[in-house]
Design an enzyme around this catalytic site. Structure first.
Site, mmCIF file in Angstrom:
data_model
loop_
_atom_site.group_PDB
_atom_site.id
_atom_site.type_symbol
_atom_site.label_atom_id
_atom_site.label_comp_id
_atom_site.label_asym_id
_atom_site.label_seq_id
_atom_site.Cartn_x
_atom_site.Cartn_y
_atom_site.Cartn_z
ATOM 1 N N HIS A 115 0.828 -1.209 0.000
ATOM 2 C CA HIS A 115 0.000 0.000 0.000
ATOM 3 C C HIS A 115 0.859 1.254 0.000
ATOM 4 C CE1 HIS A 115 0.539 -0.734 4.419
ATOM 5 N NE2 HIS A 115 0.681 0.576 4.447
ATOM 6 N N HIS A 155 3.953 6.968 4.069
ATOM 7 C CA HIS A 155 4.880 5.855 3.898
ATOM 8 C C HIS A 155 4.416 4.942 2.771
ATOM 9 C CE1 HIS A 155 1.985 3.882 6.768
ATOM 10 N NE2 HIS A 155 2.248 2.810 6.057
ATOM 11 N N GLU A 212 7.682 0.750 5.215
ATOM 12 C CA GLU A 212 7.179 -0.327 6.075
ATOM 13 C C GLU A 212 7.406 -1.649 5.353
ATOM 14 O OE1 GLU A 212 2.916 -0.177 6.687
ATOM 15 O OE2 GLU A 212 2.997 -1.542 8.400
#
Lengths: 134, 134
Positions: free
Chosen positions: B7, B79, B130
């Site tokens: 994502h 992020h 991440e």
């Protein structure tokens, strides 16, 4: 309307260091540097299974990402690109909602040889959004 | 090593306005707001054909994105998340190259109920990355 996420573009202060890191530390499939003088950037494509990362580095005196790197010397995410089927229809739908398109609103040929438009980040949660007709 | 782009997370100053814009102006598939008190955010997932956009809004007094929105009041990309098969192996490969992992280096359970780690943006072209084990 929007389809796939075509790519995430990351402006970097050292293109080869960034490529080495994606290849080495992250084990990604990293392509060669490609000069795109019409767009004022040198690009390295990172191919992920479902989308691409584009590492951008300024090329020439009028690079559109030079100012971004002045403000973000460590680099940072520059824009995201969504695919659309019909760029003019997408533009008209967007401008009807009050969203602004950068430049004169005419699609340009983008870095992949396809028509693109950029939306004003102030109208999209501070995010520079590119739309690419596929 | 890294797999899919899981994502792109965008911090927004007005969650419902951002959702309305993605639904209306961009014609995207937009889910309902989901409170994630353990992560200090309310999230709306936008489903694209190949990945997800996550709209993040602060929840509670110690939200990890409150400071980001203080610095970026219009919002912005917070992020990106890459999938990995083995998070501990990924961490060890990264730290062996000198890249820093945020916190104590121990995987935490992330917003999708799977183990995650965050890499230091100064080690990754100013980009908060991440890693999620899938």
């Amino acid at each position: 309307m929007i389809g796939r996420l075509n790519h995430v573009a990351i402006a970097v202060p050292d293109l080869m260091a960034a490529a080495d890191q994606y290849r080495g530390a992250l084990g990604a499939e990293v392509g060669p540097p490609l000069d795109q003088p019409d767009h004022g950037v040198t690009v390295i494509f990172i191919t992920l299974p479902n989308t691409k990362i584009e590492l951008l580095y300024p090329l020439g005196d009028a690079s559109p990402i030079a100012k971004f790197l002045d403000k973000n010397p460590a680099g940072g995410i520059h824009h995201i690109c969504y695919e659309v089927d019909d760029l003019v229809a997408a533009r008209d739908r967007l401008t009807a909602t009050g969203a602004r398109v950068l430049g004169d609103g005419t699609p340009k040929i983008g870095a992949h040889g396809k028509p693109v438009l950029f939306l004003h980040p102030k109208d999209f949660q501070g995010t520079l959004v590119e739309l690419e007709q596929v």
